[in-house]
Each structure stands twice: as C-alpha cells, then as structure tokens.
Design a protein around this motif. Structure first.
Motif, short mmCIF file in Angstrom:
data_model
loop_
_atom_site.label_atom_id
_atom_site.label_comp_id
_atom_site.label_asym_id
_atom_site.label_seq_id
_atom_site.Cartn_x
_atom_site.Cartn_y
_atom_site.Cartn_z
N ILE A 101 0.89 -1.17 0.00
CA ILE A 101 0.00 0.00 0.00
C ILE A 101 0.92 1.21 0.00
O ILE A 101 1.65 1.45 0.98
CB ILE A 101 -0.92 0.01 1.24
CG1 ILE A 101 -1.61 -1.35 1.42
CG2 ILE A 101 -1.95 1.12 1.11
CD1 ILE A 101 -2.53 -1.43 2.63
N GLY A 102 0.94 1.94 -1.10
CA GLY A 102 1.93 3.02 -1.19
C GLY A 102 1.56 4.12 -2.17
O GLY A 102 0.49 4.09 -2.80
N GLY A 103 2.48 5.07 -2.29
CA GLY A 103 2.28 6.22 -3.17
C GLY A 103 3.22 6.16 -4.36
O GLY A 103 3.68 5.08 -4.76
N PRO A 124 -3.10 1.91 -4.20
CA PRO A 124 -2.65 3.30 -4.22
C PRO A 124 -3.18 4.14 -3.05
O PRO A 124 -4.37 4.12 -2.76
CB PRO A 124 -3.22 3.83 -5.55
CG PRO A 124 -4.42 2.98 -5.82
CD PRO A 124 -4.19 1.65 -5.16
N LYS A 125 -2.30 4.86 -2.43
CA LYS A 125 -2.69 5.78 -1.35
C LYS A 125 -1.80 7.01 -1.42
O LYS A 125 -0.60 6.90 -1.69
CB LYS A 125 -2.57 5.11 0.02
CG LYS A 125 -1.16 4.75 0.46
CD LYS A 125 -0.42 5.87 1.15
CE LYS A 125 1.05 5.77 0.84
NZ LYS A 125 1.82 6.94 1.14
N THR A 126 -2.35 8.15 -1.27
CA THR A 126 -1.60 9.40 -1.04
C THR A 126 -2.60 10.54 -0.94
O THR A 126 -3.52 10.63 -1.77
CB THR A 126 -0.58 9.74 -2.15
OG1 THR A 126 -0.19 11.11 -2.01
CG2 THR A 126 -1.14 9.59 -3.56
N ILE A 127 -2.41 11.40 0.04
CA ILE A 127 -3.31 12.56 0.12
C ILE A 127 -3.12 13.46 -1.10
O ILE A 127 -4.01 14.22 -1.45
CB ILE A 127 -3.11 13.38 1.42
CG1 ILE A 127 -1.70 13.96 1.51
CG2 ILE A 127 -3.49 12.60 2.65
CD1 ILE A 127 -1.59 15.12 2.48
N ASP A 128 -1.94 13.37 -1.76
CA ASP A 128 -1.66 14.25 -2.90
C ASP A 128 -2.49 13.91 -4.15
O ASP A 128 -2.59 14.73 -5.06
CB ASP A 128 -0.18 14.19 -3.27
CG ASP A 128 0.69 14.94 -2.29
OD1 ASP A 128 0.15 15.47 -1.31
OD2 ASP A 128 1.92 14.98 -2.49
N ASN A 129 -3.03 12.68 -4.21
CA ASN A 129 -3.86 12.25 -5.34
C ASN A 129 -3.11 12.27 -6.67
O ASN A 129 -3.70 12.50 -7.72
CB ASN A 129 -5.11 13.16 -5.44
CG ASN A 129 -6.17 12.60 -6.38
OD1 ASN A 129 -6.36 11.41 -6.47
ND2 ASN A 129 -6.84 13.49 -7.10
N ASP A 130 -1.80 12.02 -6.62
CA ASP A 130 -1.02 12.20 -7.86
C ASP A 130 -0.56 10.90 -8.50
O ASP A 130 0.32 10.91 -9.36
CB ASP A 130 0.18 13.14 -7.59
CG ASP A 130 1.12 12.61 -6.52
OD1 ASP A 130 0.86 11.51 -5.98
OD2 ASP A 130 2.11 13.30 -6.22
N ILE A 131 -1.14 9.77 -8.08
CA ILE A 131 -0.79 8.51 -8.75
C ILE A 131 -1.63 8.42 -10.02
O ILE A 131 -2.86 8.51 -9.98
CB ILE A 131 -1.05 7.29 -7.85
CG1 ILE A 131 -0.28 7.43 -6.53
CG2 ILE A 131 -0.67 6.00 -8.58
CD1 ILE A 131 -0.56 6.32 -5.54
#
Ligand code: F6P
Length: 327
Positions: A101-103, A124-131
C-alpha cells in the motif's frame, strides 16, 4: 484460482487516513479463507530486516476508523542500498503474494520487485492524489479536513480585514489546494500545474478590495516555486510579497501534516475496503503486477507498468473551470 498459503502486506511512504481500512479488509478476507498473513513493520524496511508479525483477527479488530497505519510506515527504499534487494528477496521467498500500500515512490519499488519476483499487488494511497490513472486512499479525507480548516479561517480574515495565505500539502500537484479551495470558497488558488504570477495574485486581492471585500484567502500548494522565492515555504514568500505591495494586513498559515491524520471519511473507508478486498481476490486469481485502481468504482486490476513513472496532475479543464471564481 490458486491456493495461497501465506501472504504479506506493508504500508510504505507517508501515512494517510484509510490505510487501516484497506489492511483490515485484506487481512479479514485472507483469514476467512484460511490464509496466513504477515504484516511487515515500517514499509520495505520490515521486508529487508525480516521484521514482521503474523496478523490475527484481533490485530485488525476496531481499526477501521483509525488514522495512521497499524503496521507503521517509512520511506525506506531497498533499491538504494547494496545487499537490500537480496535480503528482501530471501524474505519474500516465504510468501505467495505481497500487497504494497503506497504512493508514487513506493510504486517504483513495487514495480521493481514485481519484475524480480513476480507476486506483487499494489494499492494506491496518497493525500496528494497524484498517482496516475487512479484515485488514492487519503485524498478525500484530506480535502474534507482542509475545507473545514479554510472555512474556519474565514471568520478571522473577515473580522480583521486580513489576507490569509494558506499553504497546503501537495508536493508536485495542486489537487488538495484546488478542491479544498473551491469547496471552502478561497479567493485564489495557486497550484504547481498553473502557477499564476505574484502580481496576478495581488490583482485579485485588490479587485476584491475595490468591490468592498477587504479580506481574501489565497490558497497555495507547497510545491509551487517562484523565481524570486528565497523562503523555504512558498506561502511565507507570498505573504511577505502581498504585505509589501498591498496596504492590507496579511498572515500566513500552513496546513500540513494535519491533513494526514485522524479518521478517514466514509468515502475513503469504502474505497480502501474495496481495494483491500480486491487485492486478495487478485492474489487468489494469480493476477500479480496489478494495481487496485479506482475511478468511481474499483477496477479489476490495472498493470503497474501502465501507472508507474507518470504523475496525475490537475487537468487544464478542471483548473480553467475554477478560474472564473478567482478574486
Ligand atoms: O506525499 C504526501 C505528502 O504528505 C506530501 O504532500 C508532502 O510533501 C510529503 O508527503 C511530506 O513528506 P514527509 O512525511 O516525508 O515529510
């Protein structure tokens, strides 16, 4: 359908709300199907150091609404240190699948291990939403929290007739700034994809002043950089600039790690749950090298190759739809 004996799971990169919901769904389903689960501590470091524990139903009980990650996380990159890859591979030999589970940093590592070992599934995880090509766990919560915080700044901005420069997280992209800015009615949104000039920002503030609105909220993503910027924080730079050129009281506020903490929204919980569930199903089906991509619904697994090395940026149509509401 393959018979899985033992699977592993880890969280890598920055934490965010919703990680535990994904871990819980994956572990619960695996245990129901009689599959053993190893939870690696602190991202890839745990794989290299063989630092894991066998997860039980008790470990994942009550964690759904919790922020952070029960596994711990880190930005450790085993591709960077000599000998780490071999050590990681010797741990992975014991597993039939590994869920990462990563960015955007972690997807590179996941991709490399998929090529070397072949049994990786990526969530997919990231607060940035950039994946690229997917929504990411944590973004919805971050927007929700940022919106409430900007809402709260409005009172002081209006009562004191001040300009607030609010800097939000977003290393390379302006998703949080644009979405929370729009939701909270910020007056200018400055994002790395479309970094408007300092003078233009000042013009928006002045236009508002002429219309009798003597306060403004300027939201800026941390990833924006200006040619004359010496300060580390772009928000501080803009606040000082506006204080210099305008006859208005200005303040700087940084909204950073608070966006990564606390309980996930229902949206993030449900999306994370679906992704965790699908990760196990993909492992059972032997569909490795896939991402549990989500675009309004969870997709049946998209190849990591399609997503790695690409950044999901705010598209022009979304930015230009917001532009008429500036100032
Ligand atoms: O990628 C998520 C993020 O929160 C970015 O918005 C921010 O730039 C970065 O992580 C901060 O990373 P760290 O936790 O390593 O300081």
């Amino acid at each position: 359908m393959r018979t899985l004996r033992r699977v592993g799971i880890l969280t890598s990169g920055g934490d965010c709300p919703g990680l535990n919901a994904a871990i819980r769904a994956f572990v619960k389903l695996a245990l129901r199907k009689g599959v053993e689960v190893w939870g690696f501590r602190n991202g890839w470091e745990g794989v290299v150091e063989k630092n894991y524990r066998r997860l039980t139903a008790r470990d994942v009980s009550g964690i759904l609404p919790l922020g952070g990650t029960i596994l711990g996380t880190s930005r450790y990159n085993p591709l960077r240190r000599k000998g780490d890859v071999e050590r990681a591979l010797s741990t992975l030999e014991n597993l039939d699948a590994l869920v990462v589970i990563g960015g955007n940093g972690s997807i590179h590592i996941a991709h490399a291990f998929q090529r070397m070992w072949g049994k990786v599934i990526f969530i997919p995880k990231t607060i940035d939403n950039d994946i690229w090509g997917t929504e990411s766990i944590g973004f919805n919560t971050a927007v929700e929290v940022a919106t409430h915080l900007i809402d709260r700044l409005h009172s002081t901005a209006e009562s004191h007739r001040r300009v607030f420069v609010v800097q939000l997280m977003g290393r390379h992209t302006g998703w949080i700034t644009l979405y929370a800015g729009m939701a909270a009615g910020a007056d200018v949104m400055v994002i790395p994809e479309f970094p408007i000039g300092e003078e233009e920002i000042a013009r928006y503030v002045l236009r508002r002043k002429r219309m009798g609105k003597s306060f403004s909220i300027v939201a800026v993503a941390e990833g924006v950089r200006y040619a004359h910027q010496r300060e580390q924080n772009v928000g501080i730079y803009l606040q000082r600039y506006l204080a210099r050129v305008l006859d208005i009281e200005t303040r700087f506020v940084e909204i950073g790690y608070v966006l990564r903490g606390g309980t996930p929204t229902a949206y993030d919980r449900l999306m994370a749950h679906e992704m965790g569930h699908l990760a196990f199903v993909l492992a059972e089906e032997g569909r490795f090298g896939c991402v549990t991509a989500y675009n309004g619904y969870v997709e049946r697994g998209v190849p990591i190759e399609r997503m790695v090395g690409r950044l999901k940026t705010v598209p022009p149509e979304e930015y230009f739809a917001a532009l008429p509401y500036f100032g």
